[in-house]
Enzyme design. Sequence first.
Site, PDB file in Angstrom:
ATOM      1  N   HIS A 249       0.862  -1.199   0.000  1.00  0.00           N
ATOM      2  CA  HIS A 249       0.000   0.000   0.000  1.00  0.00           C
ATOM      3  C   HIS A 249       0.891   1.239   0.000  1.00  0.00           C
ATOM      4  O   HIS A 249       1.725   1.389  -0.885  1.00  0.00           O
ATOM      5  CB  HIS A 249      -0.929  -0.084   1.214  1.00  0.00           C
ATOM      6  CG  HIS A 249      -2.020   0.941   1.302  1.00  0.00           C
ATOM      7  ND1 HIS A 249      -2.411   1.741   0.259  1.00  0.00           N
ATOM      8  CD2 HIS A 249      -2.818   1.285   2.346  1.00  0.00           C
ATOM      9  CE1 HIS A 249      -3.398   2.521   0.652  1.00  0.00           C
ATOM     10  NE2 HIS A 249      -3.676   2.278   1.919  1.00  0.00           N
TER      11      HIS A 249
ATOM     12  N   HIS B 202      -2.498  -2.273  -9.544  1.00  0.00           N
ATOM     13  CA  HIS B 202      -3.438  -1.560  -8.662  1.00  0.00           C
ATOM     14  C   HIS B 202      -4.742  -2.348  -8.622  1.00  0.00           C
ATOM     15  O   HIS B 202      -5.182  -2.875  -9.638  1.00  0.00           O
ATOM     16  CB  HIS B 202      -3.710  -0.145  -9.187  1.00  0.00           C
ATOM     17  CG  HIS B 202      -4.306   0.756  -8.157  1.00  0.00           C
ATOM     18  ND1 HIS B 202      -5.650   0.723  -7.867  1.00  0.00           N
ATOM     19  CD2 HIS B 202      -3.749   1.646  -7.321  1.00  0.00           C
ATOM     20  CE1 HIS B 202      -5.886   1.602  -6.908  1.00  0.00           C
ATOM     21  NE2 HIS B 202      -4.764   2.170  -6.542  1.00  0.00           N
TER      22      HIS B 202
ATOM     23  N   ASP C 204       2.839   5.389  -6.806  1.00  0.00           N
ATOM     24  CA  ASP C 204       4.052   5.193  -5.991  1.00  0.00           C
ATOM     25  C   ASP C 204       5.295   4.979  -6.832  1.00  0.00           C
ATOM     26  O   ASP C 204       6.411   5.108  -6.336  1.00  0.00           O
ATOM     27  CB  ASP C 204       3.854   3.987  -5.063  1.00  0.00           C
ATOM     28  CG  ASP C 204       2.759   4.263  -4.054  1.00  0.00           C
ATOM     29  OD1 ASP C 204       1.689   3.650  -4.170  1.00  0.00           O
ATOM     30  OD2 ASP C 204       2.959   5.135  -3.203  1.00  0.00           O
TER      31      ASP C 204
END
Length: 435
Positions: free
Chosen positions: A267, A309, A369
Amino acid sequence: MSTDTVTIIDDATGKKVQLPLLTPTSGPKTIDIGALYKELGYFTYDPGFMSTASCTSAITFLDGQKGILQYRGYPIDQLAEHSSYLEVCYLLINGDLPNKQELEEFVSGITNHTMLHEALKRFFSGFRRDAHPMAIMVGVVGALAAFYHEHMDIHNPEHRLITAHRLIAKMPTIAAWSYRYAMGKPFVYPVNSLSYTENFLHMMYSMPTEEYTPNPLLAKALDLILILHADHEQNASTATVRLAGSSDANPFAAVAAGIAALWGPAHGGANEAVIRMLMDINESGKPLQAFVDRAKDKNDSFRLMGFGHRVYKNYDPRATLIRKICHQLLNDMESTGEQKKLLETAMALEKVALEDEYFVQRNLYPNVDFYSGIIFLAMGIPMNMFTVIFAMARTVGWITQWNEMQSEGKLRIGRPRQLYVGLIDLEYVPINKRK
Ligand code: SDX
């Protein structure tokens, strides 16, 4: 929401149950299965919540197929281009963009809550110097509950609003002080004349021995990154905040639980994991394909961090926006050779992965990210602070989702059931009769 229905037939008994089919403003229709257990005596099973909505919400909308992200109906690319993080905080909390006076009052309210209670300073010194800043943040945010007893009636909308302001205001101070403590540097107090991100950079990097002026380029880039990370529907950490809050736990405890959930590398911890992966790739001297092959090997736990994702089966719209900042920042700043090398490796890895059938077939695109870590590095932010900044940005999303849940009035504690696969009805065996 219109209420069409779906009928479920139990093939074993022929029994039928009609369940409401709810139609959202946008997104998939949703079967309300609340009556299923009572009507048919069955649970549903969806361990990763792949097909399960846990709540109704009017805050953030995602469309994973089209790569859409909207805060209160405003597309993320428009907010990224025209707004500021504090204006986005106002939008998320209040449901619409502020007028000039509302924004000025909101910014002033946040600015005047950035200090921490002096007793909290001593809390930091209870940690080892090498404590991960996320460990400190979880502890300090949870401890805030010990300081605001006079505003802890979670059923009072005014108490919920002041708590939201306090959390948004204090997270940069807590984040910066976590870093300063780890570096053995003196804590720097916030300065009200600075903007939200200028203040954060000031508390992170200024020294009492010399003048410090926050780099406006960095402050602007950081503000944009905070906007992109502000909220994201019912992700793991937000779902954690809602579940913790559903027991009527105080909001500081619920947000501390969200910070803990965000920390995981699957995460919010992915931004730090991406850089460590890119550094490993550069140090290994092996071809990129070797790492891509490992990521595809089911017997190898290695995954390409920053790819994939749960919702986006298209490009993460934030990744598209943040990719531009990445290139611009590294071009505009005299970035070090290592930072440029990391970006080059990231670009090359992105190319290899996006042409590889395994990734294409599974819609594994770079997520937010994948690039944020490179930008944080270019800003001189240490790796173990990356997720701390993600938590700083996401605090407004967490507290807004918590507030939406609390303000609904019909809150029920979240209590999932299970598919039990263990042993049952055993007889106790005295210890002298056991093997
Ligand atoms: C964030 O939910 C949110 O909104 C989160 C977030 C937010 O703003 O709050 O967007 C922030 O957490 C972004 C995600 C950051 N995490 C990473 O970058 C870590 C690497 N990614 C993976 O661990 C993974 O993609 C997840 C956790 C992000 C999603 O996992 P899912 O949806 O459970 O997908 P999965 O594990 O079921 O994967 C589906 C397939 C599997 O292969 P098969 O079983 O079909 O053969 O894709 C493979 C997986 O093995 N796969 C990967 C992969 N990600 C998925 N293979 C290699 N490398 C990867 N990164």
